[in-house]
Design a protein around this motif. Structure first.
Motif, PDB file in Angstrom:
ATOM      1  N   ASP A  33      18.459 -39.434  -0.660  1.00 19.99           N
ATOM      2  CA  ASP A  33      19.066 -40.044  -1.842  1.00 19.99           C
ATOM      3  C   ASP A  33      19.176 -41.561  -1.691  1.00 19.99           C
ATOM      4  N   LEU A  34      19.558 -42.038  -0.531  1.00 13.68           N
ATOM      5  CA  LEU A  34      19.657 -43.477  -0.307  1.00 13.68           C
ATOM      6  C   LEU A  34      18.288 -44.141  -0.442  1.00 13.68           C
ATOM      7  N   THR A  35      17.271 -43.521   0.135  1.00 21.81           N
ATOM      8  CA  THR A  35      15.919 -44.078   0.043  1.00 21.81           C
ATOM      9  C   THR A  35      15.429 -44.061  -1.400  1.00 21.81           C
ATOM     10  N   LEU A  36      15.694 -42.986  -2.130  1.00 22.97           N
ATOM     11  CA  LEU A  36      15.300 -42.911  -3.539  1.00 22.97           C
ATOM     12  C   LEU A  36      16.011 -43.970  -4.375  1.00 22.97           C
ATOM     13  N   LEU A  37      17.282 -44.217  -4.092  1.00 27.09           N
ATOM     14  CA  LEU A  37      18.020 -45.258  -4.800  1.00 27.09           C
ATOM     15  C   LEU A  37      17.379 -46.620  -4.547  1.00 27.09           C
ATOM     16  N   GLU A  38      17.001 -46.878  -3.302  1.00 24.63           N
ATOM     17  CA  GLU A  38      16.351 -48.141  -2.968  1.00 24.63           C
ATOM     18  C   GLU A  38      14.999 -48.262  -3.652  1.00 24.63           C
ATOM     19  N   PHE A  69       8.086 -40.394   3.871  1.00 28.21           N
ATOM     20  CA  PHE A  69       9.181 -41.129   4.504  1.00 28.21           C
ATOM     21  C   PHE A  69       9.709 -40.444   5.761  1.00 28.21           C
ATOM     22  N   GLY A  70       9.083 -39.344   6.169  1.00 27.92           N
ATOM     23  CA  GLY A  70       9.478 -38.654   7.392  1.00 27.92           C
ATOM     24  C   GLY A  70      10.893 -38.107   7.341  1.00 27.92           C
ATOM     25  N   LEU A  71      11.289 -37.609   6.171  1.00 28.55           N
ATOM     26  CA  LEU A  71      12.642 -37.086   5.992  1.00 28.55           C
ATOM     27  C   LEU A  71      12.618 -35.564   5.938  1.00 28.55           C
ATOM     28  N   PRO A  72      13.478 -34.898   6.709  1.00 24.24           N
ATOM     29  CA  PRO A  72      13.560 -33.437   6.605  1.00 24.24           C
ATOM     30  C   PRO A  72      14.192 -33.045   5.267  1.00 24.24           C
ATOM     31  N   SER A  73      13.799 -31.913   4.737  1.00 26.65           N
ATOM     32  CA  SER A  73      14.275 -31.487   3.411  1.00 26.65           C
ATOM     33  C   SER A  73      15.790 -31.270   3.382  1.00 26.65           C
ATOM     34  N   HIS A  74      16.404 -31.032   4.522  1.00 28.92           N
ATOM     35  CA  HIS A  74      17.852 -30.805   4.545  1.00 28.92           C
ATOM     36  C   HIS A  74      18.646 -32.112   4.637  1.00 28.92           C
ATOM     37  N   ASP A  75      17.976 -33.250   4.838  1.00 33.96           N
ATOM     38  CA  ASP A  75      18.663 -34.535   4.973  1.00 33.96           C
ATOM     39  C   ASP A  75      18.800 -35.199   3.606  1.00 33.96           C
ATOM     40  N   ILE A  76      19.643 -34.631   2.766  1.00 31.33           N
ATOM     41  CA  ILE A  76      19.800 -35.076   1.381  1.00 31.33           C
ATOM     42  C   ILE A  76      20.332 -36.505   1.312  1.00 31.33           C
ATOM     43  N   GLU A  77      21.278 -36.856   2.157  1.00 37.88           N
ATOM     44  CA  GLU A  77      21.904 -38.180   2.088  1.00 37.88           C
ATOM     45  C   GLU A  77      20.887 -39.298   2.323  1.00 37.88           C
ATOM     46  N   ASP A  78      20.067 -39.182   3.363  1.00 39.74           N
ATOM     47  CA  ASP A  78      19.054 -40.212   3.627  1.00 39.74           C
ATOM     48  C   ASP A  78      18.002 -40.245   2.526  1.00 39.74           C
ATOM     49  N   GLU A 119       3.591 -40.697  -3.412  1.00 39.41           N
ATOM     50  CA  GLU A 119       4.217 -40.907  -2.104  1.00 39.41           C
ATOM     51  C   GLU A 119       5.633 -41.463  -2.223  1.00 39.41           C
ATOM     52  N   PHE A 120       5.954 -42.074  -3.357  1.00 40.14           N
ATOM     53  CA  PHE A 120       7.305 -42.579  -3.584  1.00 40.14           C
ATOM     54  C   PHE A 120       8.166 -41.575  -4.344  1.00 40.14           C
ATOM     55  N   GLY A 121       7.650 -40.386  -4.603  1.00 39.09           N
ATOM     56  CA  GLY A 121       8.417 -39.351  -5.293  1.00 39.09           C
ATOM     57  C   GLY A 121       8.508 -39.553  -6.789  1.00 39.09           C
ATOM     58  N   ALA A 122       7.523 -40.230  -7.370  1.00 37.79           N
ATOM     59  CA  ALA A 122       7.547 -40.494  -8.815  1.00 37.79           C
ATOM     60  C   ALA A 122       7.496 -39.191  -9.601  1.00 37.79           C
ATOM     61  N   VAL A 123       8.351 -39.100 -10.618  1.00 39.10           N
ATOM     62  CA  VAL A 123       8.422 -37.926 -11.488  1.00 39.10           C
ATOM     63  C   VAL A 123       8.653 -38.382 -12.927  1.00 39.10           C
ATOM     64  N   VAL A 124       8.382 -37.477 -13.853  1.00 40.71           N
ATOM     65  CA  VAL A 124       8.669 -37.708 -15.272  1.00 40.71           C
ATOM     66  C   VAL A 124       9.384 -36.483 -15.833  1.00 40.71           C
ATOM     67  N   PRO A 161       8.262 -32.942  -2.171  1.00 40.12           N
ATOM     68  CA  PRO A 161       7.710 -32.705  -0.835  1.00 40.12           C
ATOM     69  C   PRO A 161       6.845 -33.878  -0.333  1.00 40.12           C
ATOM     70  N   VAL A 162       6.059 -34.485  -1.208  1.00 42.09           N
ATOM     71  CA  VAL A 162       5.219 -35.616  -0.796  1.00 42.09           C
ATOM     72  C   VAL A 162       6.093 -36.803  -0.382  1.00 42.09           C
ATOM     73  N   PHE A 163       7.151 -37.076  -1.139  1.00 37.56           N
ATOM     74  CA  PHE A 163       8.082 -38.150  -0.802  1.00 37.56           C
ATOM     75  C   PHE A 163       8.697 -37.901   0.573  1.00 37.56           C
ATOM     76  N   LEU A 164       9.224 -36.696   0.788  1.00 39.20           N
ATOM     77  CA  LEU A 164       9.869 -36.376   2.060  1.00 39.20           C
ATOM     78  C   LEU A 164       8.897 -36.540   3.225  1.00 39.20           C
ATOM     79  N   GLU A 165       7.663 -36.101   3.024  1.00 31.64           N
ATOM     80  CA  GLU A 165       6.648 -36.234   4.074  1.00 31.64           C
ATOM     81  C   GLU A 165       6.315 -37.707   4.326  1.00 31.64           C
TER      82      GLU A 165
END
Length: 152
Positions: free
Chosen positions: A47-52, A36-45, A81-86, A30-34
């Motif tokens: 995923d691309l941002t997470l890959l980058e 980067f201003g991405l809606p939770s249903h926009d999986i493709e964007d 804020e970058f969606g870091a997880v372990v 949720p913090v990552f999505l917020e």
């Protein structure tokens, strides 16, 4: 959750060979999505941002953009804020795909990595060199069974 894990080639070899690994990566929290201003249903964007993000993190940590994408349970870490997880003990079988630079992309990434030596993820993410790298190159998709050539 889908986790994007930056790896070095020896880390990839160790994970694929041993079958299990504790991982640090990035996910659509949720913090990552917020951030980067991405809606939770926009999986493709997302995923691309997470890959980058994972590619840049890998470049900073290992000097290469090599990312494993796996399906696993994970908990948040920093930088949030970058969606870091372990996640602990992730099976190699959970890896769905791998992403890596081709030879030209690897050379461009190495040059950018040299410029960013010692930078943190937030600083690197804001750098013009990283923006140019992300616009001018694309990480190539590989099946998880194609890990061995990427591990050298």
């Amino acid at each position: 959750m889908l986790v994007f894990v930056p790896l070095s080639p020896p880390d990839l070899d160790a994970w694929a060979s041993s079958g299990r690994r504790d991982v640090s990566g990035f996910a659509a929290t949720p913090v990552f999505l917020e951030t980067f201003g991405l809606p939770s249903h926009d999986i493709e964007d997302a995923d691309l941002t997470l890959l980058e993000v994972a590619g840049v993190a890998g470049l900073l940590a290992h000097g290469v953009r090599l990312v494993a994408v796996c399906q696993t349970e994970a908990s948040g870490s920093e930088p949030a804020e970058f969606g870091a997880v372990v996640a602990e003990g992730v099976r190699w079988g959970a890896v769905e795909s791998l992403f890596a630079d081709d030879a030209d992309g690897a050379a461009r990434a190495a040059a950018v990595g040299a410029v960013l030596a010692g930078a943190g993820l937030e600083e690197a993410w804001e750098a013009d060199a990283v923006s140019d790298l992300l616009r001018g190159t694309e990480l190539l998709w590989h099946n998880s069974t194609e890990w061995e050539p990427l591990s050298h």
